[in-house]
Design an enzyme around this catalytic site. Structure first.
Site, PDB file in Angstrom:
ATOM      1  N   GLY A  73       0.836  -1.191   0.000  1.00  0.00           N
ATOM      2  CA  GLY A  73       0.000   0.000   0.000  1.00  0.00           C
ATOM      3  C   GLY A  73       0.864   1.231   0.000  1.00  0.00           C
ATOM      4  N   CYS A  74       0.203   2.389   0.004  1.00  0.00           N
ATOM      5  CA  CYS A  74       0.920   3.660   0.027  1.00  0.00           C
ATOM      6  C   CYS A  74       0.350   4.528   1.132  1.00  0.00           C
ATOM      7  CB  CYS A  74       0.803   4.370  -1.315  1.00  0.00           C
ATOM      8  SG  CYS A  74      -0.896   4.745  -1.810  1.00  0.00           S
ATOM      9  N   LEU A  75       1.150   5.464   1.606  1.00  0.00           N
ATOM     10  CA  LEU A  75       0.741   6.369   2.660  1.00  0.00           C
ATOM     11  C   LEU A  75       0.617   7.775   2.105  1.00  0.00           C
ATOM     12  CD1 LEU A  75       3.023   5.134   5.586  1.00  0.00           C
ATOM     13  CD2 LEU A  75       0.614   4.599   5.195  1.00  0.00           C
ATOM     14  N   ARG A 134      -8.539   3.096   3.544  1.00  0.00           N
ATOM     15  CA  ARG A 134      -9.015   4.451   3.266  1.00  0.00           C
ATOM     16  C   ARG A 134     -10.142   4.831   4.223  1.00  0.00           C
ATOM     17  NH1 ARG A 134      -5.161   7.112   0.468  1.00  0.00           N
ATOM     18  NH2 ARG A 134      -4.613   6.061  -1.490  1.00  0.00           N
TER      19      ARG A 134
END
Length: 226
Positions: A1-3, A75
């Site tokens: 995932g990404c932050l 999210r």
């Protein structure tokens, strides 16, 4: 995932139809496109409400509005975390507004168009709340007023260096009011944890259309812990 990194803060402002009542005005930004949209949704929905109204917002509205159905679990959690932070910001802003700020020092040098202001509240948290406007300097006044209102700096100094660039071709703002080049030094908690680039971007975002009217803004932005 990404932050994604999110910055959000707020100020109390008089209600348009009842200046005796204070409402919350939020501002913020994110480096993620989707997160930026979610933040904008919260800012638009919560701005204009009182701290008490915001504190009573039920997080379950994310299900009722079917927002959760379009987001991944991560999210969803991020959205709820943003809401929780914004509710806390509103409470903190109300506490500061209740305690009140007391001006302790003001210094103005009209020759160099330099303005500095410092305030300190009852809890010894230094916050700038006002400055002395300079007649005939609309951009200077707009920059100072906007930054003080939205970023709540611990200290701020703005120098108008336009006279050093008189006659330079294409200098924005010169024909309008003679203001084109500024040097800004500002310390604010809003910069805590942000990189130098992000701090500059936050200032540009807060100033908005003012930036299109000047030629250059030299920035030295620090957090209290720097």
């Amino acid at each position: 995932g990404c932050l994604s990194t999110v910055h959000v803060d707020c100020v109390l402002v008089p209600k348009e139809d009842d200046e005796s009542e204070k409402v919350v005005k939020y501002f913020g930004d994110s480096d993620g496109l989707l997160t930026k949209g979610l933040l904008a949704l919260l800012i638009r929905g919560l701005s204009g409400c009182t701290p008490e109204q915001i504190s009573k917002v039920d997080p379950k509205f994310i299900q009722a509005a079917k927002i959760s159905q379009t987001l991944t679990p991560g999210r969803n959690n991020g959205f709820l975390n943003m809401l929780a932070v914004m509710k806390k910001k509103a409470v903190d802003a109300a506490d500061v507004g209740t305690n009140g700020d007391e001006i302790t020092a003001t210094n103005d040098d009209k020759n160099g168009d330099v303005s500095e202001a410092e305030t300190i509240d009852n809890t010894s948290r230094e916050i700038v709340t006002s400055f002395e406007e300079i007649e005939g300097k609309p951009m200077y006044n707009a920059i100072m007023s906007t930054l003080i209102t939205l970023l709540k700096p611990n200290s701020i100094s703005l120098v108008d260096n336009s006279h050093q660039h008189a006659g330079h071709g294409g200098a924005k703002g010169w024909e309008e009011s003679g203001e084109s080049h500024f040097q800004l030094e500002i310390v604010a908690e809003a910069f805590e944890g942000l990189s130098l680039v992000k701090r500059h971007q936050l200032i540009y975002m807060v100033l908005g259309e003012v930036m299109s009217k000047i030629h250059a803004l030299e920035i030295r932005a620090k957090s209290p812990s720097d």
